[in-house]
Design a protein around this motif. Structure first.
Motif, short mmCIF file in Angstrom:
data_model
loop_
_atom_site.label_atom_id
_atom_site.label_comp_id
_atom_site.label_asym_id
_atom_site.label_seq_id
_atom_site.Cartn_x
_atom_site.Cartn_y
_atom_site.Cartn_z
N ALA A 2 1.05 -0.78 -0.47
CA ALA A 2 0.24 0.23 -0.52
C ALA A 2 0.95 1.41 -0.43
CB ALA A 2 -0.93 0.54 1.36
N TRP A 3 2.21 1.34 0.92
CA TRP A 3 2.75 2.51 1.31
C TRP A 3 3.01 2.62 -1.03
CZ3 TRP A 3 2.94 5.91 4.59
CH2 TRP A 3 2.32 5.23 5.53
N SER A 5 2.35 1.82 -3.73
CA SER A 5 1.22 2.13 -4.28
C SER A 5 0.69 3.59 -3.78
CB SER A 5 -0.02 1.51 -3.95
OG SER A 5 -0.88 2.15 -4.66
N TYR A 48 -6.22 2.47 -4.28
CA TYR A 48 -5.31 1.09 -4.26
C TYR A 48 -5.23 0.95 -2.55
CZ TYR A 48 -3.21 -3.27 -3.64
OH TYR A 48 -2.31 -4.57 -3.46
N ALA A 49 -4.18 2.10 -2.35
CA ALA A 49 -3.57 2.94 -0.91
C ALA A 49 -4.75 2.71 -0.32
CB ALA A 49 -2.73 3.35 -1.52
N ARG A 51 -7.35 1.20 0.50
CA ARG A 51 -8.14 -0.27 1.16
C ARG A 51 -7.05 -0.55 2.41
NH1 ARG A 51 -7.24 -4.02 -3.93
NH2 ARG A 51 -9.53 -3.37 -5.35
N VAL A 52 -6.25 -0.22 2.40
CA VAL A 52 -5.47 -0.22 3.59
C VAL A 52 -5.49 0.85 4.45
CG1 VAL A 52 -3.20 -1.26 4.11
CG2 VAL A 52 -3.83 -2.95 2.22
N ALA A 58 -2.98 8.68 4.32
CA ALA A 58 -3.06 8.69 2.50
C ALA A 58 -2.89 9.82 2.34
CB ALA A 58 -3.55 7.32 1.81
#
Length: 104
Positions: A2-3, A5, A48-49, A51-52, A58
């Protein structure tokens, strides 16, 4: 993942911002397509990022990468002022992004 992304999303944000400037100068189809692709890819990687990662963190990091990167790209690619005050405040933005990560 995620990072990674999120960083990629920030880099595509920079591409989108640079293409706004390029499209403003040239008004051609390629500049417009790269503008759309840059921002489109940026939003996809950000989604996408998210999501987490927490949304507030973010978004702040994504915005910081885009803002600082856009300012640096303007200095490097478009001959914008490289005044020490601009560099100081870009450094503050990047330090703030790193600080957010450290406290989250």
């Amino acid at each position: 993942m995620a990072w990674i992304s999120l960083v990629i999303a920030g880099l595509f944000e920079m591409v989108g911002v640079m293409m706004i400037n390029q499209f403003h100068k040239d008004r051609n189809l390629w500049s417009f397509l790269f503008l759309i692709l840059g921002f489109g890819a940026s939003f996809l990687f950000l989604a996408y990022a998210l999501r987490v990662l927490p949304m507030g963190l973010a978004y702040a990091i994504w915005t910081g990468i885009g803002a600082a990167g856009g300012a640096i790209a303007g200095m490097v690619c478009y001959g914008e002022s490289k005044d020490w005050k601009r560099i100081l405040f870009i450094t503050i933005v990047l330090s703030s992004v790193i600080g957010l990560k450290l406290v989250s």
